[in-house]
Design a protein around this motif. Structure first.
Motif, PDB file in Angstrom:
ATOM      1  N   TYR A   1       0.841  -1.199   0.000  1.00 56.27           N
ATOM      2  CA  TYR A   1       0.000   0.000   0.000  1.00 56.27           C
ATOM      3  C   TYR A   1       0.873   1.246   0.000  1.00 56.27           C
ATOM      4  CZ  TYR A   1      -3.801   3.170   0.932  1.00 56.27           C
ATOM      5  OH  TYR A   1      -4.711   4.181   0.822  1.00 56.27           O
ATOM      6  N   ARG A   2       1.871   1.255   0.872  1.00 52.61           N
ATOM      7  CA  ARG A   2       2.735   2.428   1.006  1.00 52.61           C
ATOM      8  C   ARG A   2       3.520   2.688  -0.282  1.00 52.61           C
ATOM      9  NH1 ARG A   2       5.831   3.508   6.488  1.00 52.61           N
ATOM     10  NH2 ARG A   2       3.747   4.173   7.011  1.00 52.61           N
ATOM     11  N   VAL A   3       4.107   1.648  -0.870  1.00 53.32           N
ATOM     12  CA  VAL A   3       4.850   1.803  -2.128  1.00 53.32           C
ATOM     13  C   VAL A   3       3.907   2.274  -3.234  1.00 53.32           C
ATOM     14  CG1 VAL A   3       6.143   0.588  -3.942  1.00 53.32           C
ATOM     15  CG2 VAL A   3       6.666   0.139  -1.534  1.00 53.32           C
ATOM     16  N   SER A   4       2.722   1.676  -3.315  1.00 54.28           N
ATOM     17  CA  SER A   4       1.747   2.051  -4.347  1.00 54.28           C
ATOM     18  C   SER A   4       1.337   3.511  -4.202  1.00 54.28           C
ATOM     19  CB  SER A   4       0.507   1.161  -4.256  1.00 54.28           C
ATOM     20  OG  SER A   4       0.846  -0.179  -4.443  1.00 54.28           O
ATOM     21  N   LEU A   5       1.027   3.903  -2.986  1.00 59.79           N
ATOM     22  CA  LEU A   5       0.601   5.280  -2.726  1.00 59.79           C
ATOM     23  C   LEU A   5       1.710   6.264  -3.072  1.00 59.79           C
ATOM     24  CD1 LEU A   5      -1.555   7.200  -1.632  1.00 59.79           C
ATOM     25  CD2 LEU A   5      -0.624   6.803   0.645  1.00 59.79           C
ATOM     26  N   ASN A   6       2.922   5.999  -2.588  1.00 60.72           N
ATOM     27  CA  ASN A   6       4.040   6.899  -2.873  1.00 60.72           C
ATOM     28  C   ASN A   6       4.319   6.995  -4.363  1.00 60.72           C
ATOM     29  OD1 ASN A   6       4.413   7.551  -0.187  1.00 60.72           O
ATOM     30  ND2 ASN A   6       5.940   5.970   0.147  1.00 60.72           N
ATOM     31  N   THR A   7       4.230   5.884  -5.069  1.00 58.51           N
ATOM     32  CA  THR A   7       4.459   5.880  -6.516  1.00 58.51           C
ATOM     33  C   THR A   7       3.407   6.735  -7.222  1.00 58.51           C
ATOM     34  OG1 THR A   7       5.466   3.685  -6.418  1.00 58.51           O
ATOM     35  CG2 THR A   7       4.673   4.423  -8.571  1.00 58.51           C
ATOM     36  N   CYS A   8       2.137   6.526  -6.876  1.00 57.32           N
ATOM     37  CA  CYS A   8       1.062   7.295  -7.515  1.00 57.32           C
ATOM     38  C   CYS A   8       1.172   8.782  -7.191  1.00 57.32           C
ATOM     39  CB  CYS A   8      -0.304   6.751  -7.103  1.00 57.32           C
ATOM     40  SG  CYS A   8      -0.672   5.159  -7.872  1.00 57.32           S
ATOM     41  N   LEU A   9       1.498   9.107  -5.947  1.00 55.50           N
ATOM     42  CA  LEU A   9       1.656  10.522  -5.574  1.00 55.50           C
ATOM     43  C   LEU A   9       2.802  11.156  -6.350  1.00 55.50           C
ATOM     44  CD1 LEU A   9       1.055  10.406  -1.718  1.00 55.50           C
ATOM     45  CD2 LEU A   9      -0.473  11.332  -3.471  1.00 55.50           C
ATOM     46  N   SER A  10       3.891  10.429  -6.532  1.00 56.36           N
ATOM     47  CA  SER A  10       5.019  10.946  -7.315  1.00 56.36           C
ATOM     48  C   SER A  10       4.603  11.193  -8.758  1.00 56.36           C
ATOM     49  CB  SER A  10       6.189   9.964  -7.287  1.00 56.36           C
ATOM     50  OG  SER A  10       6.725   9.869  -5.998  1.00 56.36           O
ATOM     51  N   MET A  11       3.835  10.270  -9.307  1.00 55.73           N
ATOM     52  CA  MET A  11       3.388  10.423 -10.695  1.00 55.73           C
ATOM     53  C   MET A  11       2.427  11.604 -10.839  1.00 55.73           C
ATOM     54  SD  MET A  11       3.126   6.488 -11.981  1.00 55.73           S
ATOM     55  CE  MET A  11       2.945   6.923 -13.715  1.00 55.73           C
ATOM     56  N   VAL A  12       1.551  11.791  -9.844  1.00 52.86           N
ATOM     57  CA  VAL A  12       0.626  12.931  -9.870  1.00 52.86           C
ATOM     58  C   VAL A  12       1.410  14.239  -9.851  1.00 52.86           C
ATOM     59  CG1 VAL A  12      -1.085  14.189  -8.500  1.00 52.86           C
ATOM     60  CG2 VAL A  12      -1.358  11.744  -8.882  1.00 52.86           C
TER      61      VAL A  12
ATOM     62  N   ARG B   1     -11.158  11.692  -6.024  1.00 54.80           N
ATOM     63  CA  ARG B   1     -10.105  12.458  -6.696  1.00 54.80           C
ATOM     64  C   ARG B   1     -10.206  13.948  -6.410  1.00 54.80           C
ATOM     65  NH1 ARG B   1     -10.809   8.460 -10.864  1.00 54.80           N
ATOM     66  NH2 ARG B   1     -12.286   9.753 -11.976  1.00 54.80           N
ATOM     67  N   MET B   2     -11.375  14.427  -5.996  1.00 52.99           N
ATOM     68  CA  MET B   2     -11.541  15.837  -5.660  1.00 52.99           C
ATOM     69  C   MET B   2     -10.960  16.164  -4.285  1.00 52.99           C
ATOM     70  SD  MET B   2     -15.407  16.360  -7.147  1.00 52.99           S
ATOM     71  CE  MET B   2     -15.542  18.103  -6.777  1.00 52.99           C
ATOM     72  N   LEU B   3     -10.671  15.134  -3.504  1.00 48.73           N
ATOM     73  CA  LEU B   3     -10.121  15.331  -2.166  1.00 48.73           C
ATOM     74  C   LEU B   3      -8.641  15.697  -2.237  1.00 48.73           C
ATOM     75  CD1 LEU B   3     -11.608  12.154  -0.430  1.00 48.73           C
ATOM     76  CD2 LEU B   3     -12.448  14.502  -0.196  1.00 48.73           C
ATOM     77  N   LYS B   4      -8.148  16.259  -1.130  1.00 49.14           N
ATOM     78  CA  LYS B   4      -6.711  16.496  -1.015  1.00 49.14           C
ATOM     79  C   LYS B   4      -6.013  15.145  -1.030  1.00 49.14           C
ATOM     80  CE  LYS B   4      -7.400  20.506   1.951  1.00 49.14           C
ATOM     81  NZ  LYS B   4      -7.276  21.002   3.315  1.00 49.14           N
ATOM     82  N   GLU B   5      -4.749  15.127  -1.431  1.00 51.23           N
ATOM     83  CA  GLU B   5      -4.000  13.879  -1.585  1.00 51.23           C
ATOM     84  C   GLU B   5      -3.962  13.065  -0.293  1.00 51.23           C
ATOM     85  OE1 GLU B   5      -0.226  14.990  -3.223  1.00 51.23           O
ATOM     86  OE2 GLU B   5      -1.110  15.556  -5.128  1.00 51.23           O
ATOM     87  N   VAL B   6      -3.746  13.722   0.833  1.00 55.53           N
ATOM     88  CA  VAL B   6      -3.680  13.007   2.119  1.00 55.53           C
ATOM     89  C   VAL B   6      -5.042  12.416   2.465  1.00 55.53           C
ATOM     90  CG1 VAL B   6      -3.303  13.301   4.606  1.00 55.53           C
ATOM     91  CG2 VAL B   6      -1.756  14.392   2.982  1.00 55.53           C
ATOM     92  N   ASP B   7      -6.109  13.180   2.212  1.00 53.83           N
ATOM     93  CA  ASP B   7      -7.460  12.688   2.486  1.00 53.83           C
ATOM     94  C   ASP B   7      -7.793  11.492   1.603  1.00 53.83           C
ATOM     95  OD1 ASP B   7      -7.703  14.663   4.373  1.00 53.83           O
ATOM     96  OD2 ASP B   7      -9.021  15.945   3.180  1.00 53.83           O
ATOM     97  N   ARG B   8      -7.315  11.513   0.360  1.00 57.92           N
ATOM     98  CA  ARG B   8      -7.522  10.364  -0.521  1.00 57.92           C
ATOM     99  C   ARG B   8      -6.900   9.111   0.081  1.00 57.92           C
ATOM    100  NH1 ARG B   8      -5.452  12.188  -6.414  1.00 57.92           N
ATOM    101  NH2 ARG B   8      -6.003  14.340  -6.141  1.00 57.92           N
ATOM    102  N   ALA B   9      -5.684   9.259   0.561  1.00 62.82           N
ATOM    103  CA  ALA B   9      -4.980   8.106   1.143  1.00 62.82           C
ATOM    104  C   ALA B   9      -5.745   7.564   2.342  1.00 62.82           C
ATOM    105  CB  ALA B   9      -3.559   8.507   1.551  1.00 62.82           C
ATOM    106  N   ILE B  10      -6.228   8.443   3.203  1.00 65.58           N
ATOM    107  CA  ILE B  10      -6.946   8.011   4.409  1.00 65.58           C
ATOM    108  C   ILE B  10      -8.235   7.285   4.040  1.00 65.58           C
ATOM    109  CG2 ILE B  10      -8.218   8.846   6.438  1.00 65.58           C
ATOM    110  CD1 ILE B  10      -6.021  11.042   6.677  1.00 65.58           C
ATOM    111  N   ILE B  11      -9.019   7.850   3.114  1.00 65.48           N
ATOM    112  CA  ILE B  11     -10.299   7.221   2.779  1.00 65.48           C
ATOM    113  C   ILE B  11     -10.082   5.901   2.046  1.00 65.48           C
ATOM    114  CG2 ILE B  11     -10.810   8.316   0.557  1.00 65.48           C
ATOM    115  CD1 ILE B  11     -13.296   7.720   3.443  1.00 65.48           C
ATOM    116  N   LEU B  12      -9.030   5.793   1.252  1.00 67.47           N
ATOM    117  CA  LEU B  12      -8.746   4.527   0.580  1.00 67.47           C
ATOM    118  C   LEU B  12      -8.382   3.442   1.601  1.00 67.47           C
ATOM    119  CD1 LEU B  12      -6.814   5.742  -2.564  1.00 67.47           C
ATOM    120  CD2 LEU B  12      -9.080   4.707  -2.500  1.00 67.47           C
TER     121      LEU B  12
END
Length: 162
Positions: free
Chosen positions: A60-71, A108-119
């Protein structure tokens, strides 16, 4: 990439990877790019997994960090107008998945951190697990989840009215 790696790291955690990539991508093509990059990053960093947490937490952590970097890379390249055009061109899924896609648009309309929490919440992680992954207190997790749920309802209601 070996079959063993694929089965242990990718296949067994595919739903986590899919949900994160889908939440941060705006089209099927972009989703596929994100998924491929996450798989590559998992493979590259597999030696860093020290089994101090569950494999799914690490994935989860690697996936999230990768997607955030790409964004962040995409945001630097693309103007606001182009981002809005991309959102408008989101691949339409079948009627059966339409409601789910509506939820992902709201996420996707949420802030990046909020997206991570809700996911994490939607993956049914405990408040303690979420707190550990995000580096915040369990109490703060509860408060944030309540606020995020309210914001998601508002985003989805607003979208249905437009």
């Amino acid at each position: 990439m070996s079959i063993e790696f694929y089965e242990e790291y990718i296949e067994s955690n595919k739903s986590i990877i899919y949900k994160i990539c889908r939440a941060y991508s705006h089209s099927q093509e972009e989703f596929e790019d994100y998924f491929q990059e996450v798989c590559l990053q998992l493979w590259r960093s597999k030696e860093s997994y020290q089994q101090q947490s569950k494999l799914s937490t690490w994935v989860y952590r690697v996936s999230l960090n990768t997607c955030l970097s790409m964004v962040k890379k995409e945001t630097k390249k693309v103007s606001t107008v182009e981002i809005n055009e991309k959102i408008d061109q989101v691949h339409q899924f079948s009627e059966k998945e339409e409601r789910l896609e509506e939820l992902y648009r709201a996420i996707r309309m949420l802030k990046e951190v909020d997206r991570a929490i809700i996911l994490l919440y939607l993956e049914e992680h405990s408040y303690q697990d979420i707190a550990s992954i995000m580096g915040i207190s369990s109490t703060n997790v509860g408060a944030k989840i309540n606020r995020i749920k309210k914001q998601l309802k508002e985003n989805m209601l607003w979208k249905s009215l437009t």
